[in-house]
Design an enzyme around this catalytic site. Structure first.
Site, PDB file in Angstrom:
ATOM      1  N   ARG A   1       8.247   5.301   1.213  1.00  0.00           N
ATOM      2  CA  ARG A   1       8.981   5.937   2.318  1.00  0.00           C
ATOM      3  C   ARG A   1       9.461   7.347   1.982  1.00  0.00           C
ATOM      4  NH1 ARG A   1      10.722   0.282   3.263  1.00  0.00           N
ATOM      5  NH2 ARG A   1      10.008  -0.251   5.349  1.00  0.00           N
TER       6      ARG A   1
ATOM      7  N   GLN B   1      15.120  -8.528  -3.563  1.00  0.00           N
ATOM      8  CA  GLN B   1      13.842  -9.195  -3.296  1.00  0.00           C
ATOM      9  C   GLN B   1      13.386  -9.972  -4.538  1.00  0.00           C
ATOM     10  OE1 GLN B   1      10.484  -7.138  -1.247  1.00  0.00           O
ATOM     11  NE2 GLN B   1       9.615  -6.978  -3.283  1.00  0.00           N
TER      12      GLN B   1
ATOM     13  N   HIS C   1       4.212   1.448  -8.158  1.00  0.00           N
ATOM     14  CA  HIS C   1       3.283   0.317  -8.004  1.00  0.00           C
ATOM     15  C   HIS C   1       2.339   0.221  -9.210  1.00  0.00           C
ATOM     16  CE1 HIS C   1       4.033   1.414  -3.639  1.00  0.00           C
ATOM     17  NE2 HIS C   1       4.343   0.141  -3.639  1.00  0.00           N
TER      18      HIS C   1
ATOM     19  N   GLY D   1       0.830  -1.211   0.000  1.00  0.00           N
ATOM     20  CA  GLY D   1       0.000   0.000   0.000  1.00  0.00           C
ATOM     21  C   GLY D   1       0.860   1.254   0.000  1.00  0.00           C
TER      22      GLY D   1
HETATM   23  P1  AMP Z   1       6.229  -2.162  -1.590  1.00  0.00           P
HETATM   24  O1  AMP Z   1       4.817  -1.715  -1.515  1.00  0.00           O
HETATM   25  O2  AMP Z   1       7.220  -1.079  -1.360  1.00  0.00           O
HETATM   26  O3  AMP Z   1       6.483  -3.417  -0.806  1.00  0.00           O
HETATM   27  O4  AMP Z   1       6.463  -2.565  -3.103  1.00  0.00           O
HETATM   28  C1  AMP Z   1       5.589  -3.408  -3.790  1.00  0.00           C
HETATM   29  C2  AMP Z   1       6.165  -3.680  -5.154  1.00  0.00           C
HETATM   30  O5  AMP Z   1       6.328  -2.450  -5.853  1.00  0.00           O
HETATM   31  C3  AMP Z   1       7.551  -4.331  -5.110  1.00  0.00           C
HETATM   32  O6  AMP Z   1       7.627  -5.325  -6.127  1.00  0.00           O
HETATM   33  C4  AMP Z   1       8.470  -3.173  -5.388  1.00  0.00           C
HETATM   34  O7  AMP Z   1       9.689  -3.559  -5.982  1.00  0.00           O
HETATM   35  C5  AMP Z   1       7.634  -2.372  -6.363  1.00  0.00           C
HETATM   36  N1  AMP Z   1       8.088  -0.967  -6.396  1.00  0.00           N
HETATM   37  C6  AMP Z   1       8.179  -0.105  -5.364  1.00  0.00           C
HETATM   38  N2  AMP Z   1       8.674   1.084  -5.784  1.00  0.00           N
HETATM   39  C7  AMP Z   1       8.910   0.960  -7.112  1.00  0.00           C
HETATM   40  C8  AMP Z   1       9.420   1.831  -8.123  1.00  0.00           C
HETATM   41  N3  AMP Z   1       9.813   3.071  -7.844  1.00  0.00           N
HETATM   42  N4  AMP Z   1       9.512   1.365  -9.381  1.00  0.00           N
HETATM   43  C9  AMP Z   1       9.114   0.093  -9.695  1.00  0.00           C
HETATM   44  N5  AMP Z   1       8.623  -0.773  -8.784  1.00  0.00           N
HETATM   45  C10 AMP Z   1       8.522  -0.358  -7.513  1.00  0.00           C
END
Ligand code: AMP
Length: 293
Positions: free
Chosen positions: A193, A159, A43, A37
């Site tokens: 963040r 990851q 995302h 979220g």
């Molecule tokens: P998170 O909500 O931060 O756990 O991220 C969920 C998914 O979104 C993960 O697969 C992240 O790698 C991807 N993600 C987060 N930030 C970015 C970004 N700036 N560009 C591409 N994918 C992202």
């Protein structure tokens, strides 16, 4: 403004499986985009990537407590279900899966998925238990959704590689797709963040990606890798970052540390730095120019 109705939200495994079963019966391919979220364009790009592969897209929203180490930001992690649902509707998401903590970890839950080697460097050394938390919850989400595809961002490269390894090792019947890093106008990798940053910190934050791209370019042009990364570390500390968790060049596929570029192998620079209370991560490819050794 184009108004699209919000996707349905389900909170239980039973409801999720019911929807997916109906889609599968209709012959539709299904893709899952796991998130925590606090959504942003990064995302949403994953949702669009998912849409290109599958007719039906599920986004999960679950702030997974087990991937936050002691003293990290689990409590204050951004949560905004209404805004997230609107953004997902516009990006073409069909279903939101937002389980509770007890749905994912019922009383008596006792299993841990731990991927070796790949998770032992970079963020693995600075965030104890983080990757076990990630692989365990992702394994559960994939089993729960039973999708054809799951899409992850290249921003969290370690990851992504760990999940690919898990899926391979456990013969999980799903294909993992990745999506490139989405950046702000000044190149800062988008992250939930980033909203923790003060105005002053936000300006400094934009220097991380520029330092990494410049370093990758220097290495690609044959300048000694260790010297380049040392200079990059110093420059970031001078620019106002408080602490450098790591800045390292590694093989993109197995995350082994590299000291020189090797032909036929892709390498990236990986960084995690601290700025005030915020921890930022990023990674950039070292694009070979032909001049390097
Ligand atoms: P998170 O909500 O931060 O756990 O991220 C969920 C998914 O979104 C993960 O697969 C992240 O790698 C991807 N993600 C987060 N930030 C970015 C970004 N700036 N560009 C591409 N994918 C992202």
């Amino acid at each position: 403004m184009l108004h699209i109705s919000r996707p349905r939200t389900v909170t239980t495994i039973v409801e999720l499986r019911d929807v997916v079963r109906d889609w599968r019966r209709a012959g539709d391919l299904v893709a899952l985009v796991p998130t925590m979220g606090g959504l942003h364009e990064g995302h949403l790009s994953l949702v669009r990537t998912a849409r290109r592969r599958a007719k039906r897209v599920i986004a999960s929203i679950f702030v997974n407590p087990t991937q936050f180490a002691e003293g990290e930001d689990f409590e204050k992690y951004p949560r905004d279900e209404v805004r997230d649902a609107e953004l997902l509707a516009n990006a073409g998401c069909d279903l939101i899966y937002a389980p509770t903590v007890s749905e994912i970890y019922p009383d008596g839950f006792a299993t841990n998925i731990s991927v070796k080697n790949i998770t032992e460097s970079l963020c693995g050394t600075h965030r104890p238990g983080h990757f076990d938390g990630v692989t365990t919850v992702v394994c559960k989400l994939l089993n729960q959704a039973q999708a054809d595809y799951a899409v992850f961002g290249e921003k969290d490269w370690q990851q992504l590689v760990s999940i690919r390894q898990m899926v391979r090792d456990l013969d999980m019947p799903i294909r993992i797709a990745s999506s490139p890093i989405v950046r702000e106008a000044d190149g800062l990798a988008m992250s939930s963040r980033n909203r923790y940053l003060s105005e002053k910190e936000r300006k400094i934050a934009g220097k991380l990606n520029r330092a990494l791209f410049a370093s990758a370019d220097h290495i690609a042009h044959g300048i000694d890798l260790e010297r380049v990364l040392e200079a990059c570390t110093k420059a970031l500390l001078t620019a106002g970052f408080n602490e450098i968790d790591y800045i390292e060049a590694r093989d993109s596929a197995n995350l082994n540390l590299i000291h020189t570029l090797e032909h036929g192998k892709e390498a990236r620079i990986f960084a995690a730095v601290r700025l005030g209370q915020t921890r930022l991560i990023d990674n950039v490819p070292i694009e070979r120019t032909g001049r390097a050794g």
